[in-house]
Design a protein around this motif. Structure first.
Motif, mmCIF file in Angstrom:
data_model
loop_
_atom_site.group_PDB
_atom_site.id
_atom_site.type_symbol
_atom_site.label_atom_id
_atom_site.label_comp_id
_atom_site.label_asym_id
_atom_site.label_seq_id
_atom_site.Cartn_x
_atom_site.Cartn_y
_atom_site.Cartn_z
ATOM 1 N N SER A 121 21.849 34.307 37.994
ATOM 2 C CA SER A 121 21.671 35.679 37.509
ATOM 3 C C SER A 121 22.416 36.694 38.365
ATOM 4 C CB SER A 121 20.179 36.032 37.484
ATOM 5 O OG SER A 121 19.605 35.885 38.770
ATOM 6 N N VAL A 122 23.077 36.218 39.421
ATOM 7 C CA VAL A 122 23.867 37.085 40.297
ATOM 8 C C VAL A 122 25.197 36.403 40.594
ATOM 9 C CG1 VAL A 122 21.868 38.224 41.367
ATOM 10 C CG2 VAL A 122 22.750 36.104 42.350
ATOM 11 N N ASP A 123 26.166 37.176 41.099
ATOM 12 C CA ASP A 123 27.471 36.607 41.413
ATOM 13 C C ASP A 123 27.498 35.899 42.761
ATOM 14 O OD1 ASP A 123 28.457 37.645 39.036
ATOM 15 O OD2 ASP A 123 29.071 39.525 39.967
ATOM 16 N N GLY A 124 26.595 36.290 43.649
ATOM 17 C CA GLY A 124 26.522 35.683 44.973
ATOM 18 C C GLY A 124 25.189 36.013 45.610
ATOM 19 N N VAL A 125 24.892 35.351 46.717
ATOM 20 C CA VAL A 125 23.595 35.520 47.369
ATOM 21 C C VAL A 125 23.787 35.720 48.874
ATOM 22 C CG1 VAL A 125 21.410 34.393 47.959
ATOM 23 C CG2 VAL A 125 22.337 34.168 45.649
ATOM 24 N N ILE A 126 23.088 36.717 49.418
ATOM 25 C CA ILE A 126 23.016 36.940 50.860
ATOM 26 C C ILE A 126 21.568 36.742 51.285
ATOM 27 C CG2 ILE A 126 23.241 38.636 52.717
ATOM 28 C CD1 ILE A 126 25.474 39.958 51.066
ATOM 29 N N ILE A 127 21.339 35.876 52.259
ATOM 30 C CA ILE A 127 20.001 35.605 52.770
ATOM 31 C C ILE A 127 19.844 36.317 54.116
ATOM 32 C CG2 ILE A 127 18.315 33.835 53.425
ATOM 33 C CD1 ILE A 127 19.104 33.401 50.613
ATOM 34 N N LEU A 128 18.771 37.068 54.279
ATOM 35 C CA LEU A 128 18.520 37.748 55.551
ATOM 36 C C LEU A 128 17.523 36.941 56.377
ATOM 37 C CD1 LEU A 128 18.342 41.529 54.512
ATOM 38 C CD2 LEU A 128 20.302 40.170 55.275
ATOM 39 N N GLY A 129 18.041 36.052 57.213
ATOM 40 C CA GLY A 129 17.196 35.268 58.108
ATOM 41 C C GLY A 129 16.886 33.884 57.574
ATOM 42 N N GLN A 130 16.962 32.873 58.451
ATOM 43 C CA GLN A 130 16.675 31.508 58.021
ATOM 44 C C GLN A 130 15.186 31.207 57.977
ATOM 45 O OE1 GLN A 130 18.927 31.873 60.835
ATOM 46 N NE2 GLN A 130 20.575 30.412 60.580
ATOM 47 N N ASN A 131 14.439 31.702 58.974
ATOM 48 C CA ASN A 131 13.024 31.387 59.119
ATOM 49 C C ASN A 131 12.836 29.877 59.030
ATOM 50 O OD1 ASN A 131 9.935 31.518 58.453
ATOM 51 N ND2 ASN A 131 10.513 33.564 59.130
ATOM 52 N N ILE A 132 12.033 29.403 58.063
ATOM 53 C CA ILE A 132 11.780 27.965 57.924
ATOM 54 C C ILE A 132 12.724 27.326 56.917
ATOM 55 C CG2 ILE A 132 9.346 28.191 58.537
ATOM 56 C CD1 ILE A 132 8.691 28.051 55.530
ATOM 57 N N TYR A 133 13.775 28.042 56.493
ATOM 58 C CA TYR A 133 14.551 27.636 55.333
ATOM 59 C C TYR A 133 15.886 26.966 55.657
ATOM 60 C CZ TYR A 133 11.200 30.553 52.828
ATOM 61 O OH TYR A 133 10.057 31.092 52.315
ATOM 62 N N HIS A 134 16.151 26.661 56.908
ATOM 63 C CA HIS A 134 17.461 26.131 57.267
ATOM 64 C C HIS A 134 17.820 24.870 56.486
ATOM 65 C CE1 HIS A 134 20.867 24.694 59.554
ATOM 66 N NE2 HIS A 134 20.210 23.604 59.882
ATOM 67 N N ASP A 135 16.896 23.937 56.373
ATOM 68 C CA ASP A 135 17.202 22.668 55.715
ATOM 69 C C ASP A 135 17.538 22.853 54.237
ATOM 70 O OD1 ASP A 135 16.852 21.266 58.052
ATOM 71 O OD2 ASP A 135 14.754 20.779 57.661
ATOM 72 N N ILE A 136 16.744 23.670 53.540
ATOM 73 C CA ILE A 136 17.016 23.844 52.109
ATOM 74 C C ILE A 136 18.272 24.693 51.894
ATOM 75 C CG2 ILE A 136 15.616 25.930 51.710
ATOM 76 C CD1 ILE A 136 14.751 24.552 49.048
ATOM 77 N N ASP A 143 25.994 22.748 46.756
ATOM 78 C CA ASP A 143 26.232 22.937 45.327
ATOM 79 C C ASP A 143 26.557 24.377 44.954
ATOM 80 O OD1 ASP A 143 25.553 20.217 44.839
ATOM 81 O OD2 ASP A 143 23.435 20.749 44.911
ATOM 82 N N TYR A 144 26.221 25.311 45.832
ATOM 83 C CA TYR A 144 26.396 26.732 45.513
ATOM 84 C C TYR A 144 27.180 27.384 46.648
ATOM 85 C CZ TYR A 144 25.265 31.520 44.100
ATOM 86 O OH TYR A 144 25.339 32.831 43.694
ATOM 87 N N PRO A 145 28.487 27.564 46.472
ATOM 88 C CA PRO A 145 29.325 28.061 47.566
ATOM 89 C C PRO A 145 29.172 29.553 47.860
ATOM 90 C CG PRO A 145 30.636 27.776 45.593
ATOM 91 C CD PRO A 145 29.284 27.218 45.277
ATOM 92 N N ASN A 146 28.672 30.334 46.881
ATOM 93 C CA ASN A 146 28.640 31.799 47.033
ATOM 94 C C ASN A 146 27.404 32.255 47.797
ATOM 95 O OD1 ASN A 146 30.835 31.492 45.382
ATOM 96 N ND2 ASN A 146 29.898 32.402 43.584
ATOM 97 N N LEU A 147 27.185 31.632 48.950
ATOM 98 C CA LEU A 147 25.987 31.870 49.746
ATOM 99 C C LEU A 147 26.389 32.204 51.183
ATOM 100 C CD1 LEU A 147 22.827 31.586 50.183
ATOM 101 C CD2 LEU A 147 23.314 29.214 50.805
ATOM 102 N N VAL A 148 25.866 33.323 51.696
ATOM 103 C CA VAL A 148 26.101 33.719 53.084
ATOM 104 C C VAL A 148 24.761 34.114 53.688
ATOM 105 C CG1 VAL A 148 27.321 35.283 54.644
ATOM 106 C CG2 VAL A 148 28.431 34.510 52.546
ATOM 107 N N VAL A 149 24.553 33.739 54.940
ATOM 108 C CA VAL A 149 23.255 33.938 55.587
ATOM 109 C C VAL A 149 23.405 34.812 56.823
ATOM 110 C CG1 VAL A 149 21.321 32.781 56.749
ATOM 111 C CG2 VAL A 149 22.417 31.708 54.762
ATOM 112 N N TRP A 150 22.521 35.802 56.953
ATOM 113 C CA TRP A 150 22.406 36.539 58.215
ATOM 114 C C TRP A 150 21.426 35.773 59.091
ATOM 115 C CZ3 TRP A 150 24.064 39.917 61.639
ATOM 116 C CH2 TRP A 150 23.192 40.339 62.638
ATOM 117 N N GLY A 151 21.893 35.310 60.242
ATOM 118 C CA GLY A 151 20.987 34.576 61.104
ATOM 119 C C GLY A 151 21.704 33.803 62.184
ATOM 120 N N ALA A 152 20.974 32.893 62.775
ATOM 121 C CA ALA A 152 21.493 32.105 63.891
ATOM 122 C C ALA A 152 22.467 31.042 63.390
ATOM 123 C CB ALA A 152 20.338 31.440 64.638
ATOM 124 N N ARG A 153 23.472 30.739 64.200
ATOM 125 C CA ARG A 153 24.359 29.618 63.881
ATOM 126 C C ARG A 153 23.670 28.341 64.335
ATOM 127 N NH1 ARG A 153 30.509 29.782 65.821
ATOM 128 N NH2 ARG A 153 30.423 31.632 64.505
#
Length: 335
Positions: A121-136, A143-153
């Motif tokens: 439903s969007v052209d791309g996704v920005i995530i603010l923080g990994q929290n517990i979500y790093h693995d997923i 499968d979804y390349p249009n993803l960028v995350v603000w957070g730790a490397r």
């Protein structure tokens, strides 16, 4: 007025008009400005819905905020740093002709992130923080390349990230507090979150290297809402545990710590020197003004948006760290 009419007035093709009004870099900046001026002069407005249907674009970027892992965590929508980042992202996306769609979820099950992405439903996704979500996030990125995350490397990271150098931030704080003569240091933060863990690691390693005899304790605060930091710091003081320097993993936690110490008749900075992290806009107006590690939201937002658009356009891009610096104020005894 039709697009073909505007094209005739401008002396260009319909495709050039379409690209110019969509801020495409395929059209020179001068031509874009001229066509936009003509469109405004003649009252032309592009039918965005028709354009989006043809190009299969939504002109929207999803900005998602994972909930804290602890059920009593601070709601992301009230976190000052998140609010400042959302504002900066909205400004950057507007420059690209896109809108921001903000989404958070009360369910701690990280599968909601995958469900959101799969709706397309969007052209791309920005995530603010990994929290517990790093693995997923690692799984989704395959499968979804249009993803960028603000957070730790993170090690073996599949997704693109932008963030400050958390380890360096912790190192800078340790060096500063040791230079101020602190000998009984305390870290206040959630030791299970990636960013907070890296901040503590830099802090701990530096203290052990530069001043191995320094006492170092941890207040593990997984309740980052309004009462968590205040209560834990109060309990720490009431237990008569020594402390002359405190590093809080966020400015919000630092502010709660200052309030707790004040209620216990402990003065900042004469009794305890305090450093936060984020350098939110209100930090310089706290009492005392808060020494903090700066995470520049404007630079961060620009990097995040540029990288998500690079991915949307099929271009390669790499993870990046933004400048990390210590902003010294009154809370550590330096005017």
């Amino acid at each position: 007025m039709k697009m073909s009419d505007l094209a005739k007035i401008a002396g260009v093709s319909k495709s050039t008009v379409s690209r110019a009004l969509a801020n495409s870099e395929l059209v020179t900046e001068e031509t874009r400005a001229r066509i936009k001026a003509l469109a405004k002069e003649h009252g032309y407005r592009m039918d965005a819905r028709a354009r989006n249907f043809r190009k299969r674009e939504t002109l929207t970027i999803g900005v998602l905020v994972p909930m804290p892992s602890n059920s009593q965590g601070e709601p992301p929508a009230t976190n000052p740093f998140v609010l400042e980042m959302l504002g900066a992202l909205a400004d950057e996306l507007e420059k690209k002709g896109h809108e921001l769609l903000f989404a958070k979820h009360s369910n701690r099950d990280p599968s909601w992130l995958r469900e959101f992405v799969e709706t397309r439903s969007v052209d791309g996704v920005i995530i603010l923080g990994q929290n517990i979500y790093h693995d997923i996030l690692n799984e989704i990125a395959l499968d979804y390349p249009n993803l960028v995350v603000w957070g730790a490397r993170m090690p073996e990271q599949n997704y693109i990230s932008v963030g400050s150098d958390n380890y360096l931030g912790g190192k800078l704080v340790a060096e500063h507090l040791l230079q101020q003569g602190c000998k009984q240091l305390t870290f206040l933060g959630n030791t299970t979150c990636p960013e907070s863990m890296q901040r503590f690691a830099g802090f701990k390693d530096t203290v052990e290297t530069l001043a191995p005899d320094t006492e170092l304790n941890v207040i593990d605060c997984r309740e980052n809402h309004n009462d968590g930091g205040y209560r834990l710091v109060s309990e720490y003081v009431q237990a008569n545990k020594p402390m002359d320097g405190l590093f809080a993993a966020s400015d919000l936690l630092a502010n709660r710590a200052i309030q707790a110490l004040r209620s216990c008749q402990i003065k900042v900075p004469s009794d305890v020197r305090i450093v936060g992290y984020d350098n939110i806009s209100s930090s310089e107006f706290m009492t005392p003004a808060l020494t903090s590690i700066n995470q520049n939201c404007r630079i961060a937002a620009q990097k995040l948006v540029d990288k998500v658009f690079a991915r949307i356009n099929g271009k390669q891009t790499e993870s990046e760290l933004i400048p990390t610096e210590l902003i010294i104020r009154e809370s550590t005894g330096v005017n």
